[in-house]
Write a protein that holds these residues in place. Structure first.
Motif, PDB file in Angstrom:
ATOM      1  N   GLY A   1     -29.964  64.392 -30.526  1.00 37.52           N
ATOM      2  CA  GLY A   1     -30.949  63.343 -30.294  1.00 37.52           C
ATOM      3  C   GLY A   1     -30.514  62.404 -29.196  1.00 37.52           C
ATOM      4  N   SER A   2     -29.228  62.027 -29.200  1.00 36.86           N
ATOM      5  CA  SER A   2     -28.707  61.135 -28.154  1.00 36.86           C
ATOM      6  C   SER A   2     -28.753  61.800 -26.794  1.00 36.86           C
ATOM      7  CB  SER A   2     -27.265  60.734 -28.494  1.00 36.86           C
ATOM      8  OG  SER A   2     -27.198  60.086 -29.738  1.00 36.86           O
ATOM      9  N   ALA A   3     -28.280  63.062 -26.735  1.00 34.59           N
ATOM     10  CA  ALA A   3     -28.210  63.757 -25.451  1.00 34.59           C
ATOM     11  C   ALA A   3     -29.601  64.046 -24.891  1.00 34.59           C
ATOM     12  CB  ALA A   3     -27.424  65.056 -25.599  1.00 34.59           C
ATOM     13  N   LEU A   4     -30.515  64.509 -25.757  1.00 29.98           N
ATOM     14  CA  LEU A   4     -31.842  64.870 -25.269  1.00 29.98           C
ATOM     15  C   LEU A   4     -32.687  63.648 -24.955  1.00 29.98           C
ATOM     16  CD1 LEU A   4     -32.636  67.972 -27.500  1.00 29.98           C
ATOM     17  CD2 LEU A   4     -31.646  67.889 -25.213  1.00 29.98           C
ATOM     18  N   ALA A   5     -32.427  62.540 -25.657  1.00 29.47           N
ATOM     19  CA  ALA A   5     -33.109  61.294 -25.280  1.00 29.47           C
ATOM     20  C   ALA A   5     -32.665  60.849 -23.897  1.00 29.47           C
ATOM     21  CB  ALA A   5     -32.803  60.205 -26.312  1.00 29.47           C
ATOM     22  N   ALA A   6     -31.365  60.996 -23.620  1.00 28.05           N
ATOM     23  CA  ALA A   6     -30.861  60.667 -22.288  1.00 28.05           C
ATOM     24  C   ALA A   6     -31.458  61.591 -21.237  1.00 28.05           C
ATOM     25  CB  ALA A   6     -29.333  60.762 -22.273  1.00 28.05           C
ATOM     26  N   GLU A   7     -31.663  62.865 -21.598  1.00 31.81           N
ATOM     27  CA  GLU A   7     -32.293  63.791 -20.653  1.00 31.81           C
ATOM     28  C   GLU A   7     -33.712  63.349 -20.326  1.00 31.81           C
ATOM     29  OE1 GLU A   7     -33.540  68.485 -20.160  1.00 31.81           O
ATOM     30  OE2 GLU A   7     -33.271  67.629 -22.148  1.00 31.81           O
ATOM     31  N   GLY A   8     -34.464  62.977 -21.368  1.00 31.92           N
ATOM     32  CA  GLY A   8     -35.831  62.523 -21.135  1.00 31.92           C
ATOM     33  C   GLY A   8     -35.891  61.279 -20.266  1.00 31.92           C
ATOM     34  N   LEU A   9     -34.945  60.370 -20.479  1.00 31.25           N
ATOM     35  CA  LEU A   9     -34.953  59.104 -19.736  1.00 31.25           C
ATOM     36  C   LEU A   9     -34.475  59.283 -18.304  1.00 31.25           C
ATOM     37  CD1 LEU A   9     -35.316  56.016 -19.822  1.00 31.25           C
ATOM     38  CD2 LEU A   9     -32.945  55.843 -20.615  1.00 31.25           C
ATOM     39  N   PHE A  10     -33.341  59.967 -18.140  1.00 30.06           N
ATOM     40  CA  PHE A  10     -32.701  60.038 -16.825  1.00 30.06           C
ATOM     41  C   PHE A  10     -33.112  61.252 -16.003  1.00 30.06           C
ATOM     42  CE2 PHE A  10     -29.567  57.637 -19.414  1.00 30.06           C
ATOM     43  CZ  PHE A  10     -29.630  56.447 -18.730  1.00 30.06           C
ATOM     44  N   ALA A  11     -33.562  62.314 -16.657  1.00 25.53           N
ATOM     45  CA  ALA A  11     -33.888  63.544 -15.930  1.00 25.53           C
ATOM     46  C   ALA A  11     -35.393  63.711 -15.754  1.00 25.53           C
ATOM     47  CB  ALA A  11     -33.290  64.746 -16.656  1.00 25.53           C
ATOM     48  N   PHE A  12     -36.109  63.907 -16.862  1.00 28.24           N
ATOM     49  CA  PHE A  12     -37.554  64.107 -16.742  1.00 28.24           C
ATOM     50  C   PHE A  12     -38.246  62.874 -16.183  1.00 28.24           C
ATOM     51  CE2 PHE A  12     -37.054  67.447 -20.180  1.00 28.24           C
ATOM     52  CZ  PHE A  12     -37.282  68.494 -19.308  1.00 28.24           C
TER      53      PHE A  12
ATOM     54  N   LEU B   1     -37.032  60.820 -13.972  1.00 25.16           N
ATOM     55  CA  LEU B   1     -36.796  60.826 -12.530  1.00 25.16           C
ATOM     56  C   LEU B   1     -37.641  61.897 -11.848  1.00 25.16           C
ATOM     57  CD1 LEU B   1     -35.057  59.522 -10.291  1.00 25.16           C
ATOM     58  CD2 LEU B   1     -33.334  61.284 -10.724  1.00 25.16           C
ATOM     59  N   GLU B   2     -37.679  63.088 -12.436  1.00 21.47           N
ATOM     60  CA  GLU B   2     -38.457  64.176 -11.845  1.00 21.47           C
ATOM     61  C   GLU B   2     -39.947  63.843 -11.809  1.00 21.47           C
ATOM     62  OE1 GLU B   2     -36.294  68.392 -12.681  1.00 21.47           O
ATOM     63  OE2 GLU B   2     -36.866  67.257 -14.460  1.00 21.47           O
ATOM     64  N   SER B   3     -40.467  63.338 -12.939  1.00 27.00           N
ATOM     65  CA  SER B   3     -41.900  63.055 -12.991  1.00 27.00           C
ATOM     66  C   SER B   3     -42.295  61.929 -12.042  1.00 27.00           C
ATOM     67  CB  SER B   3     -42.311  62.702 -14.420  1.00 27.00           C
ATOM     68  OG  SER B   3     -41.620  61.560 -14.882  1.00 27.00           O
ATOM     69  N   ALA B   4     -41.369  60.989 -11.804  1.00 24.98           N
ATOM     70  CA  ALA B   4     -41.673  59.882 -10.908  1.00 24.98           C
ATOM     71  C   ALA B   4     -41.874  60.348  -9.470  1.00 24.98           C
ATOM     72  CB  ALA B   4     -40.557  58.838 -10.970  1.00 24.98           C
ATOM     73  N   PHE B   5     -41.174  61.403  -9.087  1.00 22.52           N
ATOM     74  CA  PHE B   5     -41.190  61.827  -7.686  1.00 22.52           C
ATOM     75  C   PHE B   5     -41.899  63.162  -7.452  1.00 22.52           C
ATOM     76  CE2 PHE B   5     -37.425  59.010  -7.713  1.00 22.52           C
ATOM     77  CZ  PHE B   5     -37.780  58.176  -6.663  1.00 22.52           C
ATOM     78  N   LEU B   6     -42.218  63.901  -8.525  1.00 20.75           N
ATOM     79  CA  LEU B   6     -42.758  65.255  -8.338  1.00 20.75           C
ATOM     80  C   LEU B   6     -44.100  65.248  -7.617  1.00 20.75           C
ATOM     81  CD1 LEU B   6     -42.218  68.244  -8.915  1.00 20.75           C
ATOM     82  CD2 LEU B   6     -43.448  67.980 -11.079  1.00 20.75           C
ATOM     83  N   GLY B   7     -44.959  64.303  -7.970  1.00 13.57           N
ATOM     84  CA  GLY B   7     -46.264  64.244  -7.311  1.00 13.57           C
ATOM     85  C   GLY B   7     -46.148  64.001  -5.821  1.00 13.57           C
ATOM     86  N   VAL B   8     -45.251  63.093  -5.430  1.00 14.51           N
ATOM     87  CA  VAL B   8     -45.044  62.824  -4.001  1.00 14.51           C
ATOM     88  C   VAL B   8     -44.479  64.060  -3.313  1.00 14.51           C
ATOM     89  CG1 VAL B   8     -43.881  61.342  -2.319  1.00 14.51           C
ATOM     90  CG2 VAL B   8     -44.671  60.382  -4.492  1.00 14.51           C
ATOM     91  N   LEU B   9     -43.546  64.754  -3.986  1.00 15.34           N
ATOM     92  CA  LEU B   9     -42.960  65.966  -3.411  1.00 15.34           C
ATOM     93  C   LEU B   9     -44.034  67.010  -3.122  1.00 15.34           C
ATOM     94  CD1 LEU B   9     -40.409  67.789  -2.793  1.00 15.34           C
ATOM     95  CD2 LEU B   9     -40.603  68.535  -5.170  1.00 15.34           C
ATOM     96  N   LEU B  10     -44.924  67.221  -4.082  1.00 11.96           N
ATOM     97  CA  LEU B  10     -45.900  68.300  -3.950  1.00 11.96           C
ATOM     98  C   LEU B  10     -47.088  67.931  -3.065  1.00 11.96           C
ATOM     99  CD1 LEU B  10     -46.010  69.589  -7.648  1.00 11.96           C
ATOM    100  CD2 LEU B  10     -44.717  70.528  -5.725  1.00 11.96           C
TER     101      LEU B  10
ATOM    102  N   PHE C   1     -29.579  66.132 -13.415  1.00 16.81           N
ATOM    103  CA  PHE C   1     -29.343  65.334 -14.614  1.00 16.81           C
ATOM    104  C   PHE C   1     -29.827  66.066 -15.865  1.00 16.81           C
ATOM    105  CE2 PHE C   1     -29.605  61.220 -11.926  1.00 16.81           C
ATOM    106  CZ  PHE C   1     -28.290  61.399 -11.521  1.00 16.81           C
ATOM    107  N   SER C   2     -30.895  66.838 -15.732  1.00 12.49           N
ATOM    108  CA  SER C   2     -31.366  67.630 -16.864  1.00 12.49           C
ATOM    109  C   SER C   2     -30.289  68.606 -17.309  1.00 12.49           C
ATOM    110  CB  SER C   2     -32.647  68.380 -16.490  1.00 12.49           C
ATOM    111  OG  SER C   2     -33.142  69.109 -17.589  1.00 12.49           O
ATOM    112  N   ALA C   3     -29.650  69.240 -16.349  1.00  9.46           N
ATOM    113  CA  ALA C   3     -28.554  70.157 -16.677  1.00  9.46           C
ATOM    114  C   ALA C   3     -27.405  69.422 -17.339  1.00  9.46           C
ATOM    115  CB  ALA C   3     -28.070  70.872 -15.412  1.00  9.46           C
ATOM    116  N   VAL C   4     -27.147  68.178 -16.914  1.00  9.53           N
ATOM    117  CA  VAL C   4     -26.047  67.395 -17.484  1.00  9.53           C
ATOM    118  C   VAL C   4     -26.178  67.312 -18.994  1.00  9.53           C
ATOM    119  CG1 VAL C   4     -25.063  65.081 -17.693  1.00  9.53           C
ATOM    120  CG2 VAL C   4     -25.573  66.010 -15.428  1.00  9.53           C
TER     121      VAL C   4
END
Length: 451
Positions: free
Chosen positions: A92-103, A105-114, A138-141
């Motif tokens: 729960g701790s690790a996957l919550a960190a993934e959602g916060l720091f990885a997804f 970050l990705e979702s914030a910039f993915l639209g601009v990228l595409l 970070f998702s891999a982390v």
């Protein structure tokens, strides 16, 4: 068939299929950052064209990766309920960190990228590309941290007993920086960079062989070759460091990887071979004392063997662990040889004249994928019979209420759905590749704009 075996087969199948895509996303992400950085530095149009082309491939890979990853989360609850309860606080701790720091970050910039080309300033688009790339890293982390905690638990205590026992985090950073997490993370990142780099090498080697998009393909090939050369060599360092950690923290796994049975004796290093579990011997080509030297820098230093452990605490599929581990090593050395030889030809200005080497690179995309898969299999099968090393056995971790018929049905369903997804992915990627980075019919007229 036994429910535990079926549950393990199902999870192995789903994670193996999912693991095709995240490494490609990470590797392509790095290539995109390099290409777009070159565009901002030189303002040469070909780097923009290459970046936009590989963004399309990235988008396909990223989408399939997200879709296939969701299934595993449901499997934790349906097939591995005891395990989910046991590791819930940790994961729960690790996957919550993934959602916060990885997804996040990705979702914030993915639209601009595409969709941001010519809608935002070039440097803003580069920032979005870097953001998406960092998000994938970070998702891999957090995934690797969670998995590594299973291999080498740290920063926790156990609450409850029996089926109600569960691990609770007592030190978040000790959990994150558990004894194996950083070695395994670096090795995983490097394998991902190689997966992406060899896909780029494969596609542009194909173009060069066919005489298509030759000018921009030469540039893309050189970028990918630098990435592939650096990380194929650096994997030697991270792989050695990771093996040293296994020797300390999971000696039974190391013994299985090299088929070493004697309790405490110098261990050989096999280049290839076959393990006879019943006779406790390995037939193959070996370097006498080679494993002892790699671990202790002494050919005669003793290594803990499988006979030091009760049979119930050893990996059951010793030959499979041995073979998977050695396939990974062989492919790793092959990638080093390919990239170094190609780099030598580049230095001699003969790289793109060597057609047989380009032919090999056209099909080389499969090699890092195989190495990534068998490396994970060696790590996970070598951990058996433990799902949490030294604490929770795999045989005690699966859901008691799930029947073999239910697992077989869902496995068949997953196989059909995943086969369709793979066929769709290959069709779409092949379509993008055949279409190419730009319209070839205009090349003879408008190619000057690429200079």
């Amino acid at each position: 068939m036994d429910v535990e075996i079926l549950a393990r087969i199902q999870f192995a199948f789903t994670i193996a299929f999912h693991y095709i895509y995240p490494p490609l996303s990470i590797g392509i992400g790095l290539i995109m950052v390099i290409m777009e950085s070159m565009y901002l530095k030189t303002r040469k149009k070909e780097y923009e064209i290459l970046t936009r082309f590989w963004i399309k491939i990235f988008a396909l890979t990223f989408g399939i990766g997200v879709a296939t990853g969701i299934i595993m989360e449901f499997e934790f609850g349906t097939n591995w309920a005891v395990y989910s309860r046991y590791v819930g606080d940790i994961f729960g701790s690790a996957l919550a960190a993934e959602g916060l720091f990885a997804f996040g970050l990705e979702s914030a910039f993915l639209g601009v990228l595409l969709f941001g080309w010519h809608r935002v300033k070039p440097w803003v688009h580069l920032v979005s590309t870097i953001g998406v790339f960092l998000g994938s890293l970070f998702s891999a982390v957090w995934i690797v941290v969670a998995n590594s905690w299973q291999q080498t638990p740290a920063g926790y205590h156990i609450v409850g007993e029996g089926l109600n026992a569960r691990a609770e985090v007592t030190d978040f950073w000790a959990m994150v920086f558990n004894p194996s997490s950083m070695d395994r993370l670096v090795h995983t990142w490097q394998g991902s960079f190689l997966a992406g780099a060899f896909l780029v090498l494969s596609v542009h080697a194909y173009y060069l062989r066919k005489g298509r998009y030759t000018e921009i393909s030469k540039k893309a090939f050189k970028i990918a070759l630098v990435v592939a050369t650096v990380f194929s060599l650096s994997q030697l360092v991270s792989g050695h460091s990771s093996a040293d950690g296994v020797a300390v923290n999971q000696p039974a796994k190391l013994a299985a990887m090299e088929g070493h049975f004697e309790k405490s004796a110098p261990a050989d290093l096999y280049l290839f071979g076959w393990v006879d579990k019943e006779k406790q011997e390995v037939t193959g080509l070996k370097i006498p004392g080679g494993l002892s030297f790699l671990v202790h820098q002494d050919f005669k230093a003793p290594i803990t063997g499988l006979n030091s452990f009760p049979e119930a605490d050893r990996p059951s599929q010793i030959n499979a662990v041995f073979q998977f581990y050695h396939i990974m090593i062989v492919i790793g050395m092959l990638l080093i040889g390919l990239t170094l030889y190609a780099s030598f030809l580049w230095w001699r200005n003969r790289l793109f004249e060597t057609k047989w080497l380009l032919w090999i690179f056209s099909f080389s995309v499969i090699l890092p994928q195989i190495a990534n898969q068998v490396g994970w299999y060696a790590a996970e099968m070598g951990r058996q019979p433990w799902v949490v090393y030294g604490h929770l056995r795999t045989g005690d971790a699966f859901s008691q209420e799930v029947s073999s018929h239910q697992i077989v049905f869902s496995l068949i369903m997953f196989t059909v759905v995943y086969s369709l997804l793979l066929a769709l992915f290959l069709y779409m990627v092949n379509k993008k590749i055949k279409h190419g980075p730009y319209d070839e019919s205009k090349e003879s007229v408008n190619f000057q704009f690429l200079q």
